[in-house]
Every structure is written in C-alpha cells, then in structure tokens.
Design a protein around this motif. Sequence first.
Motif, PDB file in Angstrom:
ATOM      1  N   LYS A   1       4.857  39.337 -47.564  1.00  0.00           N
ATOM      2  CA  LYS A   1       4.563  38.392 -48.648  1.00  0.00           C
ATOM      3  C   LYS A   1       5.292  37.059 -48.445  1.00  0.00           C
ATOM      4  O   LYS A   1       5.853  36.468 -49.359  1.00  0.00           O
ATOM      5  CB  LYS A   1       4.937  38.996 -50.006  1.00  0.00           C
ATOM      6  N   GLY A   2       5.273  36.589 -47.191  1.00  0.00           N
ATOM      7  CA  GLY A   2       5.863  35.292 -46.899  1.00  0.00           C
ATOM      8  C   GLY A   2       7.336  35.308 -46.595  1.00  0.00           C
ATOM      9  O   GLY A   2       7.905  34.310 -46.144  1.00  0.00           O
ATOM     10  N   SER A   3       8.001  36.440 -46.817  1.00  0.00           N
ATOM     11  CA  SER A   3       9.436  36.551 -46.558  1.00  0.00           C
ATOM     12  C   SER A   3       9.682  37.356 -45.287  1.00  0.00           C
ATOM     13  O   SER A   3       8.933  38.285 -44.970  1.00  0.00           O
ATOM     14  CB  SER A   3      10.150  37.227 -47.737  1.00  0.00           C
ATOM     15  N   ILE A   4      10.736  36.979 -44.572  1.00  0.00           N
ATOM     16  CA  ILE A   4      11.084  37.717 -43.369  1.00  0.00           C
ATOM     17  C   ILE A   4      11.832  38.990 -43.768  1.00  0.00           C
ATOM     18  O   ILE A   4      12.795  38.936 -44.535  1.00  0.00           O
ATOM     19  CB  ILE A   4      11.967  36.861 -42.442  1.00  0.00           C
ATOM     20  N   ALA A   5      11.360  40.114 -43.280  1.00  0.00           N
ATOM     21  CA  ALA A   5      11.983  41.399 -43.597  1.00  0.00           C
ATOM     22  C   ALA A   5      12.493  42.045 -42.320  1.00  0.00           C
ATOM     23  O   ALA A   5      11.815  42.027 -41.291  1.00  0.00           O
ATOM     24  CB  ALA A   5      10.987  42.324 -44.288  1.00  0.00           C
ATOM     25  N   THR A   6      13.685  42.597 -42.364  1.00  0.00           N
ATOM     26  CA  THR A   6      14.261  43.234 -41.186  1.00  0.00           C
ATOM     27  C   THR A   6      14.161  44.754 -41.250  1.00  0.00           C
ATOM     28  O   THR A   6      14.504  45.433 -40.306  1.00  0.00           O
ATOM     29  CB  THR A   6      15.748  42.845 -41.038  1.00  0.00           C
TER      30      THR A   6
END
Length: 299
Positions: free
Chosen positions: A3-8
């Motif tokens: 959703k547009g955010s960088i997730a690790t």
Amino acid sequence: RVKGSIATQFNMDDVDYCKLVKVDILGLSTLSMIKEIESETAKFSSKGCPTPTMSDFVRFINTCGDLNVNNCAKIEVERSGITQDSLHRTFDFFASGNTTGVFQFASSGMRNLLRRIRPQTLEDLSSAVALFRPGPLASGITEEYIAAGRAKGLQGGKKSFPESMRKEVAAIASDTRGMMIYQEHIMKVAQRIAGYTLGEADILRKAIGKKKKEIMEVERTKFVEKACANGYTKKDAEQAFDTIEFFAGYGFNKSHSCCYASLAFMTAWYAANRAPVFWAALINDTVKKQRRDVRGQVK
C-alpha cells in the motif's frame, strides 16, 4: 511495497503459508512507568512498608491464580507488600471506575463497564478486556455478560447451544459466567463435543475468525460428522456449529487478555496503594509522549 509503504516483513498470510511463527512485539510505555515507580519507591520503602516489584506481582499471580481475595488469604505475601487489605483496595478501585491512567482501563467507556461488572478477580478483569471491543459491544454479548452476573450464571442470548450440550458448555465457560467470549472456549467446545484434537480445533478457530468460507464449509461438515459420531443428533450438531460460528466472530484470545489484565492489576495496585508515585510516573510518561516543535513548545 505494501500500500505504498516499504515493508521488510512478510505479511501474516505469507508467513502462515511458509509455516513460520508470527510474533507481534508491543512496545508499552506502561512498562517504563512501572520501572520508574519501582525506582522511586525503592528510595523510601522499608521492611515495614515494602512496595512490590513487577517480579513480585508475577510470582504472586502465579501462586494465587485468579486473585480472588478469599483464595489468597493464606498466602504469605506481606514481605512484598501485597496484603489482603491492598487487594481489597485494588479491586474496590477497579469497581469505582476511577481508573484514569490504568493500563487498558483508562477510557470512559471501560470505566463505565467496570462500574457495572464490579470485578473481583483477575478472571473478571480479563473478561472486561475481551468484552470492551467493537464486536462484543455491537453483538450485545457484553450486556448479556453483565446480565449473567446478576443472574449468577445465566446462559441465554441471541445464540445458544442445544439442551444436550449446555451442561458441557457451561463447564467450559465457567470462568466467564457461562458466556463464550474467548477463542480458547471455541477450541475446547470442538474438542469436547466433536472430538477434535486441539490442533484441529485451532484450524477451526482460524477458519471462522477469518471468515474463510471455503474452509468453513469443510469444517461444518467435519464438525457435524464428528459430533454425530460422539452421540449427538445432526440437528443439535448443526445448531452447535451455528453457535460456534456466531461466538467466534468476536472471540478474543484469552492468553492475550489475561496478560493485559495482569498488567492492569499491577498498575491499579500502585494507583490504589502508592498513589503519589503512581501519579508522578503517569505525569512524567504523559509529558514524554507530548510532541514538541523545534522551539520545544508542545504541539
């Protein structure tokens, strides 16, 4: 990107598919508050007036269980400061609803619920945590729980188990006035009535909780067949599954709820029995949370 955010991290479904263990780690400022209270009370505590630490509370809860004052009467706890009088003050404090600053019990809605439930044990506090959420409040289960307390264990409401199963279910939910409010209740019912293993019951819990229709249909057929094999009629088995499906829609995790209730009890004990240091720690915690601009002014 999610959703547009960088997730690790993987999302929960991918983690589950990979057969990995998913762990949620919470950062709670309440723990910092308790650490500050321990530090400050250590400056003036004495053998004649000790103040319990978090470790003391944990040992006490593990020994006393549900924290029922009458059941704790014979436990030698004076050396840590947790006396019967202090327990009475703590639960009277909860029942008053004046729980500003107490972990999980500070909102106006929760304080109103406390006045109506008037908790007397850790189980009551745990139930309050589980019941004060959108699902139980919207479904009317919270009101039924309060009514069950007045009727001393009434089990009724919008959904109920067939007569042939009610004695078994009442025993399973005896810790919550006969009301099914925990996911663990669902699992235990599936185990006792339909002969599920706890592993199978956990799959049922996940399927219903996440409303996965294709899995739910498989589980419905399986539950009915196993319950019939266990001596119940098909009609009763189907009614039982409908009831489980209704309850599982809002059921809360008991182990989660009990941990929150235990931490709430600790903070409430300090508020009821060491009020000056409790309020000092709460004010300091509130100040730390305030956002400030570049000039140091509170936003």
